[in-house]
Write an enzyme that holds these catalytic residues in place. Structure first.
Site, PDB file in Angstrom:
ATOM      1  N   GLU A 154       5.284   6.735 -11.566  1.00 27.51           N
ATOM      2  CA  GLU A 154       4.081   6.263 -12.238  1.00 27.51           C
ATOM      3  C   GLU A 154       2.825   6.664 -11.474  1.00 27.51           C
ATOM      4  O   GLU A 154       1.872   7.213 -12.034  1.00 27.51           O
ATOM      5  CB  GLU A 154       4.126   4.733 -12.372  1.00 27.51           C
ATOM      6  CG  GLU A 154       2.917   4.147 -13.065  1.00 27.51           C
ATOM      7  CD  GLU A 154       2.797   4.685 -14.469  1.00 27.51           C
ATOM      8  OE1 GLU A 154       1.895   5.518 -14.697  1.00 27.51           O
ATOM      9  OE2 GLU A 154       3.600   4.315 -15.333  1.00 27.51           O
ATOM     10  N   ASP A 178      -0.016   9.373 -12.800  1.00 26.97           N
ATOM     11  CA  ASP A 178      -1.396   8.950 -13.044  1.00 26.97           C
ATOM     12  C   ASP A 178      -2.388   9.815 -12.265  1.00 26.97           C
ATOM     13  O   ASP A 178      -3.365  10.325 -12.822  1.00 26.97           O
ATOM     14  CB  ASP A 178      -1.576   7.478 -12.635  1.00 26.97           C
ATOM     15  CG  ASP A 178      -0.811   6.524 -13.534  1.00 26.97           C
ATOM     16  OD1 ASP A 178      -0.403   6.932 -14.632  1.00 26.97           O
ATOM     17  OD2 ASP A 178      -0.619   5.363 -13.125  1.00 26.97           O
ATOM     18  N   SER A 238       2.168   5.951 -20.411  1.00 26.85           N
ATOM     19  CA  SER A 238       1.598   6.034 -19.062  1.00 26.85           C
ATOM     20  C   SER A 238       0.850   7.331 -18.828  1.00 26.85           C
ATOM     21  O   SER A 238      -0.036   7.391 -17.979  1.00 26.85           O
ATOM     22  CB  SER A 238       2.714   5.956 -18.013  1.00 26.85           C
ATOM     23  OG  SER A 238       2.977   4.641 -17.668  1.00 26.85           O
TER      24      SER A 238
END
Length: 517
Positions: A240, A244, A436
């Site tokens: 994650e 990002d 995400s």
């Protein structure tokens, strides 16, 4: 203060999992008390910032009287005030579990759920009535895991044929397909990224951006509530964190990236958000959130406090982007009903849904709702049970089903792992999708728009829902479903207004007025 106590509205909570024992009374607990503002800041309807951070703190932070009440309450209950942030409307109190139980009239126990032990609270929080009137939420008595990361690593393909059907893009390629204004790089902007676990290694970032031929962005980390940048391996929340950073950094390499690491609790999440919004050093203009969970897993007080902070961000011209989840219209709740993901369901947060994106020769050939089935994942969307339909959606003639409120997503972008993003995680090259990826994609786009326009776009929803169809600011997705909701012409609860047509969106926003202080 009076000894009679009243229930703090929306604070009711029930444990999940298995009770494993009594709460040790000598354990030290730190809670965050979120206070109501002196006066609610006006929320701009044409984007931009109404206040500077300094003006906001003076006019719309917590009142001195409310802070004094908290300090008196702490003294009476043998609790220690460890921090006061008037602009964040947050006061931290620390003390033993025994004193917390007495102060807030709560029941605490030890529980275990999905392999994690936590401190569980049962029932409501109670406060003296004169204090309850000033308090939005008390967070931290219960420290269960609150949110999930909304990313999906592409599954191993079972055959040569299926392997051939999967494609992957660099974030720059996705940005080009969506016609982002790539003659700017986000210089002068700061993108905040909230993370509730995992970490990154600077060597990965150096290798990744070198491989893209893109300048390596400046990335720093901020610790919130003792959260840290703690990378482990590619099978963790590191996926994650790297997704990002690498998506934002590839799209807007000139923007400064600040990663706020906090514990994965409702308290940690709230504190990370308010820390980022009111960070007078880094001054983020965009906040990217790829974590969340179904509204039904939150207390009403926690959602109210988070949305309240998002309203503060809107007044400051800070855009918040959040993923809508990767489990379709159920949001992973197996009760046969539809659920939406929070914090994406906050009407003051840009909710980012997911599509499957195919292209040829640098042009989009098809874009449909991302839905790979129950195991493969699907873009979240639907109607809130917590927040009513906001004015910007009502004026766009959006009609929720009976009992439904705010509709989401607002916008969408490529999220299918089978048309996913090539990233580097702990030395491993992976293809990752999930909503995400969409929150940082939009965050990067907004950094570019802010630079190009010379002002922050801020609270974007009233502006984009008011744009005429002729602006062609979005690719309207009309095919596919996320379970209960199908895509169709105009806004829908699977893909929102659509995926970005960056240059057209820029042209449309160029005509938007900026409110004055």
């Amino acid at each position: 203060m009076a000894n009679n106590k009243v229930v703090l509205a929306g604070s009711e909570r029930q444990p999940i999992g298995t009770r494993i024992g009594d709460q040790p009374l000598d354990e030290r607990i730190e809670v965050s008390i979120i206070l109501k503002p002196k006066k609610r800041a006006p929320i701009p309807t044409a984007g931009g910032a109404v206040f500077s951070r300094e003006q906001f703190a003076a006019r719309h932070g917590a009142t001195t009287a409310a802070i004094d009440q908290i300090e008196q309450f702490a003294e009476e209950n043998d609790l220690t005030v460890t921090a006061v942030w008037p602009e964040r409307r947050t006061v931290k109190l620390e003390g033993t579990a025994a004193n917390m139980i007495r102060a807030f009239d709560v029941k605490l126990d030890r529980y275990e759920h999905e392999g994690r032990r936590y401190r569980a609270r049962t029932g409501a929080i109670k406060l003296p009535p004169e204090l309850a009137a000033s308090v939005e939420a008390v967070l931290g008595l219960d420290n269960r895991t609150q949110a999930k990361a909304h990313f999906r690593v592409r599954r191993e393909q079972s055959s040569i044929a299926s392997a051939a059907s999967g494609v992957s893009y660099t974030p720059r390629q996705v940005a080009a397909l969506y016609q982002f204004p790539l003659d700017v790089d986000g210089t002068g902007q700061t993108v905040a990224i909230l993370e509730l676990g995992g970490g990154y290694k600077p060597a990965d970032l150096k290798t990744y951006f070198t491989s893209l031929g893109v300048q390596e962005p400046t990335v720093t980390s901020v610790s919130v509530d003792k959260g840290t940048n703690a990378p482990t391996n590619a099978n963790s929340a590191d996926g994650e964190v790297l997704l990002d950073i690498e998506v934002v950094g590839a799209v807007a390499p000139g923007a400064k990236i600040v990663v706020y690491f906090a514990p994965n609790t409702s308290q940690g999440f709230q504190d990370a958000l308010t820390t980022a919004i009111h960070d007078a050093t880094n001054k983020p203009s965009v906040i990217s959130i790829s974590w969340g969970s179904a509204e039904s897993t939150w207390t009403a007080q926690a959602m109210t406090a988070f949305d309240s902070a998002a309203q503060d961000a809107a007044a400051l011209g800070v855009t918040i982007c959040a993923a809508t989840g990767d489990s379709g219209s159920s949001d992973g709740v197996n009760d046969g009903a539809n659920h939406v993901d929070f914090p994406a369901s906050s009407p003051h947060i840009l909710a980012c849904g997911g599509t499957s994106l195919k292209s040829a020769n640098g042009e989009i050939t098809s874009e449909t709702v991302w839905n790979d089935g129950a195991q493969g994942g699907a873009g979240g969307g639907g109607f809130s049970n917590q927040f009513p339909l906001p004015a910007f959606q009502a004026s766009a003639n959006i009609k929720p089903p009976t009992g439904g409120g705010r509709g989401l997503p607002d916008v969408c972008g490529d999220a299918d792992p089978d048309t996913g993003y090539s990233v580097l995680v702990d030395g491993e090259s992976l293809v990752i999708g999930g909503t995400s990826a969409v929150a940082p994609l939009w965050s990067g786009l907004i950094a570019l728009l802010n630079e190009k326009l010379g002002k922050p776009v801020g609270f974007l929803q009233p502006v984009i829902y008011g744009l005429p169809e002729s602006a062609d600011a979005f690719h309207d997705i009309t095919s596919g479903s996320n379970g209960a909701f199908s895509a169709g012409p105009g806004w829908d609860a699977a893909t929102g207004l659509g995926s970005p047509s960056g240059e057209n969106l820029l042209a449309a926003l160029s005509g938007a007025a900026t409110p004055s202080a």
